[in-house]
Design an enzyme around this catalytic site. Structure first.
Site, PDB file in Angstrom:
ATOM      1  N   LYS A  22      -7.541   5.082  -5.030  1.00 23.35           N
ATOM      2  CA  LYS A  22      -7.295   5.012  -6.462  1.00 23.35           C
ATOM      3  C   LYS A  22      -7.281   3.342  -6.826  1.00 23.35           C
ATOM      4  O   LYS A  22      -7.766   2.980  -7.583  1.00 23.35           O
ATOM      5  CB  LYS A  22      -5.975   5.645  -6.834  1.00 23.35           C
ATOM      6  CG  LYS A  22      -5.215   4.830  -7.845  1.00 23.35           C
ATOM      7  CD  LYS A  22      -3.772   5.800  -8.212  1.00 23.35           C
ATOM      8  CE  LYS A  22      -2.767   4.878  -9.100  1.00 23.35           C
ATOM      9  NZ  LYS A  22      -2.559   3.760  -8.728  1.00 23.35           N
ATOM     10  N   ASN A  23      -6.361   2.667  -5.982  1.00 21.79           N
ATOM     11  CA  ASN A  23      -6.177   1.235  -6.269  1.00 21.79           C
ATOM     12  C   ASN A  23      -7.351   0.687  -6.370  1.00 21.79           C
ATOM     13  O   ASN A  23      -7.791  -0.402  -6.979  1.00 21.79           O
ATOM     14  CB  ASN A  23      -4.911   0.928  -5.504  1.00 21.79           C
ATOM     15  CG  ASN A  23      -3.521   1.401  -6.366  1.00 21.79           C
ATOM     16  OD1 ASN A  23      -3.480   1.909  -6.968  1.00 21.79           O
ATOM     17  ND2 ASN A  23      -2.651   1.024  -5.255  1.00 21.79           N
ATOM     18  N   CYS A 116       3.505   2.508 -13.910  1.00 25.45           N
ATOM     19  CA  CYS A 116       4.611   2.921 -13.594  1.00 25.45           C
ATOM     20  C   CYS A 116       5.888   2.074 -13.692  1.00 25.45           C
ATOM     21  O   CYS A 116       6.011   0.945 -13.549  1.00 25.45           O
ATOM     22  CB  CYS A 116       4.453   3.366 -12.136  1.00 25.45           C
ATOM     23  SG  CYS A 116       3.729   4.828 -11.620  1.00 25.45           S
ATOM     24  N   ARG A 121       7.636  -6.189 -13.200  1.00 24.52           N
ATOM     25  CA  ARG A 121       6.148  -6.359 -13.129  1.00 24.52           C
ATOM     26  C   ARG A 121       5.596  -7.451 -14.123  1.00 24.52           C
ATOM     27  O   ARG A 121       4.667  -7.258 -14.800  1.00 24.52           O
ATOM     28  CB  ARG A 121       5.417  -5.029 -13.182  1.00 24.52           C
ATOM     29  CG  ARG A 121       5.942  -3.801 -12.521  1.00 24.52           C
ATOM     30  CD  ARG A 121       5.337  -2.716 -12.501  1.00 24.52           C
ATOM     31  NE  ARG A 121       4.221  -2.670 -11.350  1.00 24.52           N
ATOM     32  CZ  ARG A 121       3.064  -1.578 -11.256  1.00 24.52           C
ATOM     33  NH1 ARG A 121       3.365  -0.668 -12.078  1.00 24.52           N
ATOM     34  NH2 ARG A 121       2.169  -1.400 -10.284  1.00 24.52           N
ATOM     35  N   ASP A 305       4.536   1.997  -1.826  1.00 23.46           N
ATOM     36  CA  ASP A 305       4.276   3.220  -2.459  1.00 23.46           C
ATOM     37  C   ASP A 305       4.757   4.337  -1.428  1.00 23.46           C
ATOM     38  O   ASP A 305       4.732   5.377  -2.039  1.00 23.46           O
ATOM     39  CB  ASP A 305       2.648   3.342  -2.643  1.00 23.46           C
ATOM     40  CG  ASP A 305       2.227   2.153  -3.456  1.00 23.46           C
ATOM     41  OD1 ASP A 305       1.724   2.414  -4.704  1.00 23.46           O
ATOM     42  OD2 ASP A 305       2.436   0.968  -3.217  1.00 23.46           O
ATOM     43  N   ARG A 397      -2.022  11.295 -12.247  1.00 26.35           N
ATOM     44  CA  ARG A 397      -2.819   9.877 -12.245  1.00 26.35           C
ATOM     45  C   ARG A 397      -3.162   9.516 -10.911  1.00 26.35           C
ATOM     46  O   ARG A 397      -4.175   8.426 -10.719  1.00 26.35           O
ATOM     47  CB  ARG A 397      -1.585   8.910 -12.683  1.00 26.35           C
ATOM     48  CG  ARG A 397      -1.152   8.858 -14.180  1.00 26.35           C
ATOM     49  CD  ARG A 397      -0.297   8.013 -14.654  1.00 26.35           C
ATOM     50  NE  ARG A 397      -0.857   6.755 -13.966  1.00 26.35           N
ATOM     51  CZ  ARG A 397       0.165   5.565 -13.618  1.00 26.35           C
ATOM     52  NH1 ARG A 397       1.187   5.653 -13.558  1.00 26.35           N
ATOM     53  NH2 ARG A 397      -0.598   4.466 -12.822  1.00 26.35           N
TER      54      ARG A 397
HETATM   55  C1  UD1 Z   1      -0.431  -2.795  -6.724  1.00 27.19           C
HETATM   56  C2  UD1 Z   1      -0.624  -1.448  -6.924  1.00 27.19           C
HETATM   57  C3  UD1 Z   1       0.489  -0.529  -6.434  1.00 27.19           C
HETATM   58  C4  UD1 Z   1       1.374  -1.248  -5.183  1.00 27.19           C
HETATM   59  C5  UD1 Z   1       1.507  -2.705  -5.260  1.00 27.19           C
HETATM   60  C6  UD1 Z   1       2.208  -3.431  -4.165  1.00 27.19           C
HETATM   61  C7  UD1 Z   1      -2.619  -0.996  -8.276  1.00 27.19           C
HETATM   62  C8  UD1 Z   1      -3.058  -0.633  -9.556  1.00 27.19           C
HETATM   63  N1  UD1 Z   1      -1.076  -0.899  -7.956  1.00 27.19           N
HETATM   64  O1  UD1 Z   1       0.373  -3.161  -7.816  1.00 27.19           O
HETATM   65  O2  UD1 Z   1       0.390   0.968  -6.226  1.00 27.19           O
HETATM   66  O3  UD1 Z   1       2.686  -0.601  -5.072  1.00 27.19           O
HETATM   67  O4  UD1 Z   1       0.215  -3.470  -5.662  1.00 27.19           O
HETATM   68  O5  UD1 Z   1       1.432  -2.995  -3.166  1.00 27.19           O
HETATM   69  O6  UD1 Z   1      -3.310  -1.510  -7.298  1.00 27.19           O
HETATM   70  N2  UD1 Z   1       4.509 -10.104  -9.116  1.00 27.19           N
HETATM   71  C9  UD1 Z   1       4.959 -11.239  -9.921  1.00 27.19           C
HETATM   72  N3  UD1 Z   1       4.128 -11.839 -10.859  1.00 27.19           N
HETATM   73  C10 UD1 Z   1       2.817 -11.361 -10.841  1.00 27.19           C
HETATM   74  C11 UD1 Z   1       2.372 -10.350 -10.427  1.00 27.19           C
HETATM   75  C12 UD1 Z   1       3.301  -9.699  -9.439  1.00 27.19           C
HETATM   76  O7  UD1 Z   1       6.124 -11.570  -9.940  1.00 27.19           O
HETATM   77  O8  UD1 Z   1       1.879 -12.213 -11.666  1.00 27.19           O
HETATM   78  C13 UD1 Z   1       5.427  -9.452  -8.429  1.00 27.19           C
HETATM   79  C14 UD1 Z   1       5.443  -7.997  -8.832  1.00 27.19           C
HETATM   80  O9  UD1 Z   1       6.737  -7.979  -9.876  1.00 27.19           O
HETATM   81  C15 UD1 Z   1       6.083  -7.140  -7.679  1.00 27.19           C
HETATM   82  C16 UD1 Z   1       5.193  -8.155  -6.565  1.00 27.19           C
HETATM   83  O10 UD1 Z   1       4.744  -9.145  -7.205  1.00 27.19           O
HETATM   84  O11 UD1 Z   1       7.274  -7.461  -7.517  1.00 27.19           O
HETATM   85  C17 UD1 Z   1       4.059  -7.267  -6.034  1.00 27.19           C
HETATM   86  O12 UD1 Z   1       3.401  -7.011  -7.200  1.00 27.19           O
HETATM   87  P1  UD1 Z   1       1.740  -6.705  -7.144  1.00 27.19           P
HETATM   88  O13 UD1 Z   1       1.233  -6.855  -5.777  1.00 27.19           O
HETATM   89  O14 UD1 Z   1       1.072  -7.399  -7.974  1.00 27.19           O
HETATM   90  O15 UD1 Z   1       1.720  -5.178  -7.508  1.00 27.19           O
HETATM   91  P2  UD1 Z   1       0.627  -4.515  -8.555  1.00 27.19           P
HETATM   92  O16 UD1 Z   1      -0.798  -5.141  -8.489  1.00 27.19           O
HETATM   93  O17 UD1 Z   1       0.953  -4.615  -9.768  1.00 27.19           O
END
Ligand code: UD1
Length: 418
Positions: A22-23, A116, A121, A305, A397
């Site tokens: 999915k991701n 989610c 985030r 996850d 989803r």
């Molecule tokens: C992706 C995955 C999700 C998984 C996560 C961590 C998708 C669609 N989703 O989510 O299933 O749980 O990786 O493996 O691929 N953060 C910041 N600033 C930013 C971006 C992130 O502070 O600009 C923080 C987030 O709040 C979180 C951490 O960094 O605490 C990791 O987030 P991130 O790796 O970006 O997760 P996603 O890409 O949203």
């Protein structure tokens, strides 16, 4: 609303085939608009998140030819218009269109993404990366407007290891002038997938899968063919289900090294598995299971996850276990429902303490987010009697044909529209 009903207590045997990631898919589809030639992507999971990205492609006038598990994306007649808010707020990954549109047109307009509800985030690291490449960013309420005269390669250090920011910056940098370096990049397999896909199109990305990624900008990307890797979270979810109620349940189409941390934890708990080149069978050894400590971490650590479904297994082991969540602030919503089913779990700060084993008994619970929903399914399969899971849309989803797959190995599970 969709509701999943499960009559628990059945042993599951046979094999379940894992679908495409999915991701990875959710990043590959936006990446495909970086060319104006056709991209063919196979092994795409048929999940509602994929459908949501197709709605966005339709907004952008991108032609999509979709057949079972494959998609041909043709952005030749694409128009860079604002993506409808009701489309972008359906899922987190819609934000990859920011990087992709910026990379292709030097301009993107988008509303804040959905996804989610598992924490704040923020997307500051994405925006910091875009700005370093030369984009000016303004906000109009909930809408981001990103514009650059031209994108130029830059050195970007991520303050937080972020999957989304790493991929988004790659998407924006791939056609920028000069070299971009991302330091402290995320190393998840999805990043390797997107980079391989883009390299197949003619991009010059090296270092994907390590913490330093280099992107040498190119003028043009061309058509390509790509097959999505198996979904590591889906695989891990079915393996945990196999540990809970399988009778030598085989999970097929797995890349075991993608789930190494989870397999090690299973071993620690006492679950025995046979790990093949592309499958994992959970062996029925009836060994006594014991508690463990889990701390979520970025790849290759224990993936956030999976902490929710894995917690269900920890309700069935002897003694005390702890699960500490370090990535998202609000990923314990499943706990109240597991307790409603009979678990003994307390949460303090970012740690859940689970005392096991506890017998679970079916009741009405809710899928508050995707992986919490997967945890409810796992719990429902071992609970005595009927478990009703409301808000099951969240589960669809991310899990392709979950009801059909579990039914095929002997589960009594159905989905209803109420
Ligand atoms: C992706 C995955 C999700 C998984 C996560 C961590 C998708 C669609 N989703 O989510 O299933 O749980 O990786 O493996 O691929 N953060 C910041 N600033 C930013 C971006 C992130 O502070 O600009 C923080 C987030 O709040 C979180 C951490 O960094 O605490 C990791 O987030 P991130 O790796 O970006 O997760 P996603 O890409 O949203």
């Amino acid at each position: 609303m969709k509701v999943i009903e499960i009559e628990g207590g059945r042993k599951l045997s046979g094999s379940i085939r894992v679908s495409g990631s999915k991701n990875a898919t959710l990043a590959l589809i936006p990446a495909a608009i970086l060319t104006d030639e056709e991209a063919t992507i196979c092994n795409i999971p048929e999940i509602t998140d994929t459908d949501a990205l197709c709605d966005i492609l339709a907004d952008l006038n991108v032609k999509v030819n979709r057949s079972t598990e494959s998609m041909v994306i043709n952005p030749k007649d694409m128009k860079n218009v604002v993506i409808a808010e009701e489309h972008s707020n359906k899922l987190r990954a819609s934000y990859y269109f920011m990087g992709a549109l910026l990379g292709r047109y030097n301009k993107a307009e988008m509303y804040f993404p959905g996804g989610c509800s598992i924490g704040a985030r923020p997307i500051d690291q994405h925006l910091k990366g875009f700005e370093a490449l030369g984009a000016k960013i303004t906000n109009e309420g909930n809408k981001y407007i990103l514009e650059a005269k031209e994108l130029k390669g830059a050195n970007i250090y991520l303050d937080v290891v972020s999957v989304g920011a790493t991929i988004n910056i790659i998407l924006a940098a791939v056609r920028a002038k000069g070299i971009t370096t991302i330091e402290n990049a995320a190393k998840e397999p999805e990043i390797v997938c997107v980079s391989t896909f883009l390299n197949n199109m003619g991009a010059k990305i090296t270092g994907a899968g390590t913490s330093t990624i280099k992107i040498e900008g190119v003028d043009h990307l061309h058509k390509c063919f790509y097959e999505v890797v198996p979904d590591r979270i889906e695989a891990a979810t079915y393996i945990v289900i196999g540990a809970l109620c399988g009778d030598n349940l085989k999970v097929d189409n797995v890349i075991p090294e993608h789930i190494d941390a989870m397999l090690s934890k299973l071993e620690e708990v006492g679950v025995e598995t046979e790990v093949g080149v592309d499958y994992v069978t959970v062996l029925n050894t009836n060994k006594e299971l014991k508690g463990t400590k889990i701390k979520t971490a970025v790849y290759p650590g224990f993936v956030t996850d999976m902490q929710q479904p894995f917690t269900v297994l920890l309700t069935q082991v002897n003694g005390k276990s702890t699960v500490t969540e370090t990535i998202f602030e609000n990923r314990f919503k499943h706990v109240q429902y597991l307790n409603a089913l009979g678990a003994n779990i307390t949460v303090e700060n970012q740690t859940a303490t689970i005392i096991g084993p506890t017998k679970l008994k079916g009741t009405e619970v809710a899928a508050t987010d995707l992986r919490a929903g997967a945890a409810m399914v796992a719990a429902g399969l071992i609970a005595e009697g009927k478990t009703t899971i409301t808000n099951a849309e969240h589960i669809l989803r991310g899990y392709e044909q979950i009801v059909e797959k579990l039914t095929s190995v002997g589960a009594k599970i159905k989905i209803l529209e109420v």
